[in-house]
Design a protein around this motif. Sequence first.
Motif, PDB file in Angstrom:
ATOM      1  N   SER A 202      -2.169  -1.489  -4.660  1.00  0.00           N
ATOM      2  CA  SER A 202      -1.899  -2.678  -5.450  1.00  0.00           C
ATOM      3  C   SER A 202      -3.212  -3.391  -5.721  1.00  0.00           C
ATOM      4  O   SER A 202      -4.080  -3.452  -4.850  1.00  0.00           O
ATOM      5  CB  SER A 202      -0.934  -3.595  -4.684  1.00  0.00           C
ATOM      6  OG  SER A 202      -0.613  -4.743  -5.418  1.00  0.00           O
ATOM      7  N   ASN A 243       3.337  -4.799  -1.379  1.00  0.00           N
ATOM      8  CA  ASN A 243       3.706  -3.406  -1.624  1.00  0.00           C
ATOM      9  C   ASN A 243       3.980  -2.606  -0.363  1.00  0.00           C
ATOM     10  O   ASN A 243       3.508  -1.488  -0.192  1.00  0.00           O
ATOM     11  CB  ASN A 243       2.666  -2.693  -2.488  1.00  0.00           C
ATOM     12  CG  ASN A 243       3.267  -1.566  -3.321  1.00  0.00           C
ATOM     13  OD1 ASN A 243       4.470  -1.543  -3.569  1.00  0.00           O
ATOM     14  ND2 ASN A 243       2.429  -0.649  -3.760  1.00  0.00           N
ATOM     15  N   TYR A 296      -1.873   1.617  -9.678  1.00  0.00           N
ATOM     16  CA  TYR A 296      -1.713   0.479  -8.782  1.00  0.00           C
ATOM     17  C   TYR A 296      -0.765  -0.559  -9.382  1.00  0.00           C
ATOM     18  O   TYR A 296      -0.744  -0.772 -10.593  1.00  0.00           O
ATOM     19  CB  TYR A 296      -3.072  -0.169  -8.490  1.00  0.00           C
ATOM     20  CG  TYR A 296      -3.856   0.505  -7.393  1.00  0.00           C
ATOM     21  CD1 TYR A 296      -3.756   1.875  -7.169  1.00  0.00           C
ATOM     22  CD2 TYR A 296      -4.702  -0.222  -6.575  1.00  0.00           C
ATOM     23  CE1 TYR A 296      -4.478   2.486  -6.158  1.00  0.00           C
ATOM     24  CE2 TYR A 296      -5.426   0.382  -5.557  1.00  0.00           C
ATOM     25  CZ  TYR A 296      -5.310   1.738  -5.355  1.00  0.00           C
ATOM     26  OH  TYR A 296      -6.019   2.348  -4.344  1.00  0.00           O
ATOM     27  N   THR A 297      -0.006  -1.207  -8.497  1.00  0.00           N
ATOM     28  CA  THR A 297       0.889  -2.254  -8.966  1.00  0.00           C
ATOM     29  C   THR A 297       0.095  -3.512  -9.311  1.00  0.00           C
ATOM     30  O   THR A 297      -1.076  -3.632  -8.992  1.00  0.00           O
ATOM     31  CB  THR A 297       1.958  -2.592  -7.918  1.00  0.00           C
ATOM     32  OG1 THR A 297       1.306  -3.058  -6.725  1.00  0.00           O
ATOM     33  CG2 THR A 297       2.806  -1.374  -7.585  1.00  0.00           C
ATOM     34  N   GLY A 299      -0.210  -6.707  -8.363  1.00  0.00           N
ATOM     35  CA  GLY A 299      -0.950  -7.492  -7.393  1.00  0.00           C
ATOM     36  C   GLY A 299      -1.358  -8.842  -7.953  1.00  0.00           C
ATOM     37  O   GLY A 299      -0.665  -9.439  -8.768  1.00  0.00           O
TER      38      GLY A 299
END
Length: 319
Positions: A202, A243, A296-297, A299
């Motif tokens: 993330s 996450n 990646y998320t 964040g």
Amino acid sequence: MMNYLKLPLGLLAIFTTLFFVSCSDDEDDAPTKTDFGTAPSTSLITTGVVQVRTEDTVRYHTIDFASAPYTVTIVETADALILVDLGPAPDFAVELEAYVSAIDKPGSVIITHNHGDHFGGAGSFSDLDFYAELTVAEQLNSTEDFTSLHPNKVIGVTGSQTIGGLDFTFDKVSNAETGENGYCYNEKYQLLFSGDLVYNLSHPYLREYTPNLGEDEIDNWLAGLAVLKSKFSNYSHLFVGHNGSRTDVAKAIDENIAYLNDAQGLIKGTKLTSEGTTATTQQQVIDELQLLYPTYTEGGLFLSLPEAFFPGDPGADWF
């Protein structure tokens, strides 16, 4: 024809006693298992995703709310539960409260650090004791955004504290992702709760990075991660602030070290973008990090952009 060993009656009695004592000791040494029953229905959480991991005497619930995602960890034992962080908003907290109520055990709360996305749900748990690393607790107790939700004092911990029947040791890294990043761990079950020192796949929150003001927060953050890696690489579980969780603790920490080195290089101009240029704006840094880490998320990355918090917000002070 079978031969039988003939023993005097006295020796036979001693042998029999030792045999049964040995069996009894084996039973005492055998691992116990807790019958946790069925976990609460995941349908109670409509704004997030629930993962449940059950081990012999402890059960872990990780709940990721929204797209950031904001992670709440619940550690459940036979007799109690401990919530680590509470997410950002009351609407999430309503669902979290319903989930916790379904477990129906005495509870306590640990807050890792003084960011609203980690204590926003505090108003739904005002009847529980709250704990934090001492400096973090002092910050929370003097932050109106927190005290308006939770009027009771957060208990500050230096060293170790028994919470919900488990022993937690508290520590912190100063001037990294934020002013005081608390973390805690449990040695018995090899659990590390890193808060926002470690993100799981993330984009991290880099808004408070101010490389032109003297102290380099990413240097401090990297030094803190080096300590975590040296102390906890062999731990069984890593629970993060965003996450979910990981079991490959060292790898997760290494991923964060690599990311922070890239981010620091882009911001300080020691790393060029994929186009061979030097980044000069927050958007260019963010665009490049998204290229480097496409899976990646969300964040907290976009909170570094201008207008992120209020009209006229200049964004992160990177350049």
